[in-house]
Each structure stands twice: as C-alpha cells, then as structure tokens.
Design an enzyme around this catalytic site. Structure first.
Site, PDB file in Angstrom:
ATOM      1  N   ASP A   8      93.144 105.470  26.369  1.00 53.09           N
ATOM      2  CA  ASP A   8      92.868 106.467  25.458  1.00 53.09           C
ATOM      3  C   ASP A   8      94.092 106.705  24.356  1.00 53.09           C
ATOM      4  O   ASP A   8      95.154 106.492  25.107  1.00 53.09           O
ATOM      5  CB  ASP A   8      92.550 107.644  26.356  1.00 53.09           C
ATOM      6  CG  ASP A   8      91.953 108.595  25.469  1.00 53.09           C
ATOM      7  OD1 ASP A   8      91.525 108.168  24.019  1.00 53.09           O
ATOM      8  OD2 ASP A   8      91.541 109.816  25.640  1.00 53.09           O
ATOM      9  N   GLY A   9      93.642 106.824  23.388  1.00 56.84           N
ATOM     10  CA  GLY A   9      94.952 107.159  22.447  1.00 56.84           C
ATOM     11  C   GLY A   9      94.923 106.218  21.401  1.00 56.84           C
ATOM     12  O   GLY A   9      95.853 106.461  20.448  1.00 56.84           O
ATOM     13  N   HIS A  25      93.030 100.347  17.399  1.00 59.42           N
ATOM     14  CA  HIS A  25      92.249  99.502  18.461  1.00 59.42           C
ATOM     15  C   HIS A  25      92.976  97.940  18.403  1.00 59.42           C
ATOM     16  O   HIS A  25      92.776  97.363  19.615  1.00 59.42           O
ATOM     17  CB  HIS A  25      90.722  99.189  18.037  1.00 59.42           C
ATOM     18  CG  HIS A  25      90.137 100.667  18.386  1.00 59.42           C
ATOM     19  ND1 HIS A  25      90.382 101.768  19.417  1.00 59.42           N
ATOM     20  CD2 HIS A  25      89.277 101.475  17.381  1.00 59.42           C
ATOM     21  CE1 HIS A  25      89.561 102.643  19.160  1.00 59.42           C
ATOM     22  NE2 HIS A  25      89.062 102.615  18.035  1.00 59.42           N
ATOM     23  N   ASP A  55      78.591 105.866  25.318  1.00 65.42           N
ATOM     24  CA  ASP A  55      78.622 106.923  24.221  1.00 65.42           C
ATOM     25  C   ASP A  55      79.548 106.655  23.104  1.00 65.42           C
ATOM     26  O   ASP A  55      79.306 107.097  21.991  1.00 65.42           O
ATOM     27  CB  ASP A  55      79.318 108.367  24.906  1.00 65.42           C
ATOM     28  CG  ASP A  55      78.275 108.852  25.947  1.00 65.42           C
ATOM     29  OD1 ASP A  55      77.203 108.930  25.610  1.00 65.42           O
ATOM     30  OD2 ASP A  55      78.972 109.516  26.937  1.00 65.42           O
ATOM     31  N   LEU A 119      93.735  87.762  40.491  1.00 65.73           N
ATOM     32  CA  LEU A 119      93.080  89.006  39.837  1.00 65.73           C
ATOM     33  C   LEU A 119      91.769  88.820  39.489  1.00 65.73           C
ATOM     34  O   LEU A 119      91.522  88.017  38.682  1.00 65.73           O
ATOM     35  CB  LEU A 119      94.290  89.424  38.562  1.00 65.73           C
ATOM     36  CG  LEU A 119      93.839  90.282  37.773  1.00 65.73           C
ATOM     37  CD1 LEU A 119      94.083  91.777  38.441  1.00 65.73           C
ATOM     38  CD2 LEU A 119      94.864  90.295  36.614  1.00 65.73           C
ATOM     39  N   ARG A 174      94.766 107.223  33.296  1.00 63.98           N
ATOM     40  CA  ARG A 174      94.434 107.485  31.742  1.00 63.98           C
ATOM     41  C   ARG A 174      95.509 107.638  30.998  1.00 63.98           C
ATOM     42  O   ARG A 174      96.177 108.484  31.281  1.00 63.98           O
ATOM     43  CB  ARG A 174      93.359 108.587  31.925  1.00 63.98           C
ATOM     44  CG  ARG A 174      92.907 108.954  30.567  1.00 63.98           C
ATOM     45  CD  ARG A 174      91.810 110.023  30.485  1.00 63.98           C
ATOM     46  NE  ARG A 174      91.315 110.208  29.134  1.00 63.98           N
ATOM     47  CZ  ARG A 174      89.794 110.266  28.935  1.00 63.98           C
ATOM     48  NH1 ARG A 174      88.890 110.297  30.095  1.00 63.98           N
ATOM     49  NH2 ARG A 174      89.411 110.331  27.854  1.00 63.98           N
TER      50      ARG A 174
HETATM   51  C1  FPP Z   1      90.000 105.086  23.198  1.00 66.13           C
HETATM   52  O1  FPP Z   1      90.853 105.462  22.201  1.00 66.13           O
HETATM   53  C2  FPP Z   1      89.787 103.709  23.359  1.00 66.13           C
HETATM   54  C3  FPP Z   1      88.594 103.034  23.012  1.00 66.13           C
HETATM   55  C4  FPP Z   1      87.458 103.752  22.858  1.00 66.13           C
HETATM   56  C5  FPP Z   1      88.451 101.519  23.082  1.00 66.13           C
HETATM   57  C6  FPP Z   1      89.466 100.769  24.019  1.00 66.13           C
HETATM   58  C7  FPP Z   1      89.466  99.517  23.422  1.00 66.13           C
HETATM   59  C8  FPP Z   1      90.708  98.721  23.315  1.00 66.13           C
HETATM   60  C9  FPP Z   1      92.001  98.898  23.951  1.00 66.13           C
HETATM   61  C10 FPP Z   1      90.740  97.387  22.480  1.00 66.13           C
HETATM   62  C11 FPP Z   1      89.836  96.474  22.804  1.00 66.13           C
HETATM   63  C12 FPP Z   1      89.576  96.083  24.278  1.00 66.13           C
HETATM   64  C13 FPP Z   1      89.628  94.971  24.903  1.00 66.13           C
HETATM   65  C14 FPP Z   1      89.413  94.799  26.243  1.00 66.13           C
HETATM   66  C15 FPP Z   1      90.244  93.682  24.247  1.00 66.13           C
HETATM   67  P1  FPP Z   1      90.443 106.530  20.984  1.00 66.13           P
HETATM   68  O2  FPP Z   1      90.116 105.902  20.113  1.00 66.13           O
HETATM   69  O3  FPP Z   1      89.352 107.401  21.665  1.00 66.13           O
HETATM   70  O4  FPP Z   1      91.808 107.167  20.500  1.00 66.13           O
HETATM   71  P2  FPP Z   1      91.906 108.895  20.378  1.00 66.13           P
HETATM   72  O5  FPP Z   1      91.453 109.644  21.604  1.00 66.13           O
HETATM   73  O6  FPP Z   1      93.240 108.848  19.991  1.00 66.13           O
HETATM   74  O7  FPP Z   1      91.000 109.139  19.087  1.00 66.13           O
END
Ligand code: FPP
Length: 234
Positions: A8-9, A25, A55, A119, A174
C-alpha cells in the site's frame, strides 16, 4: 515460512512528488522485482503479494488499466528470471474478468516456472478472500452447499487443505501506514503475525523486509496455547 504483503502507498508516494497515481504504481512494480529477489535470498518459502483486489475495479478506468498492464508486463519480463532462479509463479484470484492477453501471460508464466522449488511467488489478482473462501466451499461440496449438514468449521478445515491449497500465512506485512486486512487471505491469516509499517510501498526495500523478519523472529507464536515454559510448569 509464508510471508504475505499488502503493498500500500503507491498513490501517496506519487502525490508527494506531484506525479499522477499511476507513476506510484510503476515505481511499485519495480519494488516488486527487488522484493521477490530479496525473499528468495532470505529463504522465504512462499511470498503472496496483493496486486489487485476485486474492489480495485472501482478505481478510475485509467488506473485499473495501468495496474493490469503493469502486471502483464511484470509477468512477461520476469518469467525467465523466475524460471532460472527456481521461483514458481502462481496467480490467485478470479480469472473470469481478466483480459485474454493477461490470462495468456499468467498461464505462460505458471507453465514456465512450474518446476520452481526455491520460492513460491503467489500474486493475488482480482482477489477477494471472502470470494475465494466461498468458491472453495462450493468446490468442496459436491452438489452445492445447500442442505449440507457438515459443520461449517469442519468443512472449512477440509477446504483449507484442499481447495484453497495453501499453508497459513506466518507473517503479514502491510506498508503505507494503514492497519487493516482489506479482504486479503482472511482464512490463511488465522494465526499470522501482523507487521505494519508507515513506509510507502515504492520506498520499501530489502532492509525493510529484513526489519519485518527480525520483528517476526522476536514474536512468541502460541497458536492459542500457553507459552512453552508455562506449559512445562503445569
Ligand atoms: C495500493 O496503493 C496498491 C495497489 C492497489 C496496487 C499494488 C500494485 C503494484 C505494487 C504494482 C503492480 C504489481 C505487480 C505484482 C507487478 P494505493 O494506490 O492504494 O496507494 P494509496 O493508499 O497511497 O492511495
């Protein structure tokens, strides 16, 4: 050891730099690469990453498209690294709503890395723990769940070993400062140790992983029983 991560983040990381959320991302996907390598080095047996939840379809279409494109790109780019380094890749979650392109990349990656024994990398895509538990229960009961007399917990124990086909999570990490599970591996986290860090996912690195592993090593896992010393004193 099974480590699961809610990454997250990304959005906040980008906003702090005046960049669009999608840039977060993109950076987050680069970190995935590094953490997979670090997990293999740290002798973690299973790593489950929460990449896209059921979601998340509710996010703006451009962001959804970027996330799914990054996933496909990741699989295409990393499959040979994974195969060479004995990393077995599996994607968990629903497959009925993914594009044919992404499905092909998933199936290719799973096929090419099937022999990996170092892994087990599981990437959760279009994933909801509640949905996956329900699906597993439906599969476990021939003829459907209605009218079954089996006690639900007994059934779910079966389900855990068969249809969900995964060991319990030992450590759930997390990033991003929030303290919630967000419908991730609810069944498997029954006895997971939880580790929350304020570090935003794009800033997470091998040191951050080691810090979480050190914290985990200091925890006393009891699984509802007494600590060993107290057990011996009875
Ligand atoms: C949450 O951050 C993160 C996600 C919804 C997507 C996670 C995806 C990646 C790390 C990249 C793609 C994955 C792979 C496996 C290649 P957020 O967007 O909710 O952040 P915020 O809480 O700061 O808004």
């Amino acid at each position: 050891m099974h480590v699961a991560i809610i990454m997250d983040g990304n959005g906040r990381w980008a906003a702090r730099r005046g960049l669009p959320r999608t840039a977060g991302h993109v950076q987050g996907a680069k970190v995935v690469r590094r953490i997979v390598e670090a997990a293999a080095r740290a002798d973690i047996a299973t790593l489950t990453l929460y990449a896209f939840s059921c979601d998340n379809w509710g996010r703006p279409p451009g962001e959804v498209a970027t996330l799914l494109r990054l996933l496909r790109r990741y699989l295409l780019a990393e499959t040979s690294y994974c195969a060479e380094n004995l990393v077995r890749v599996n994607v968990i979650g629903r497959r009925d709503r993914l594009s044919p392109d992404l499905l092909r990349a998933i199936e290719h990656s799973e096929r090419m890395t099937a022999k990996g024994s170092r892994l087990h990398l599981r990437i959760a895509v279009d994933y909801s723990a509640r949905h996956s538990i329900l699906q597993a229960a439906r599969r476990a009961l021939p003829g459907g769940a209605s009218g079954a007399e089996t006690e639900f917990l007994q059934l779910m124990n079966e389900v855990n070993h068969s249809a969900l086909a995964t060991q319990g999570v030992d450590l759930l990490i997390r990033t991003g400062g929030e303290k919630r599970l967000s419908d991730f591996l609810l069944w498997e986290c029954a006895y997971a140790e939880l580790y929350f860090t304020d570090c935003l996912w794009p800033d997470f690195d091998e040191d951050g992983l080691h810090q979480a592993l050190r914290d985990y090593a200091g925890r006393q896992r009891r699984f509802g029983r007494l600590p060993q010393a107290a057990d011996a004193a009875i």
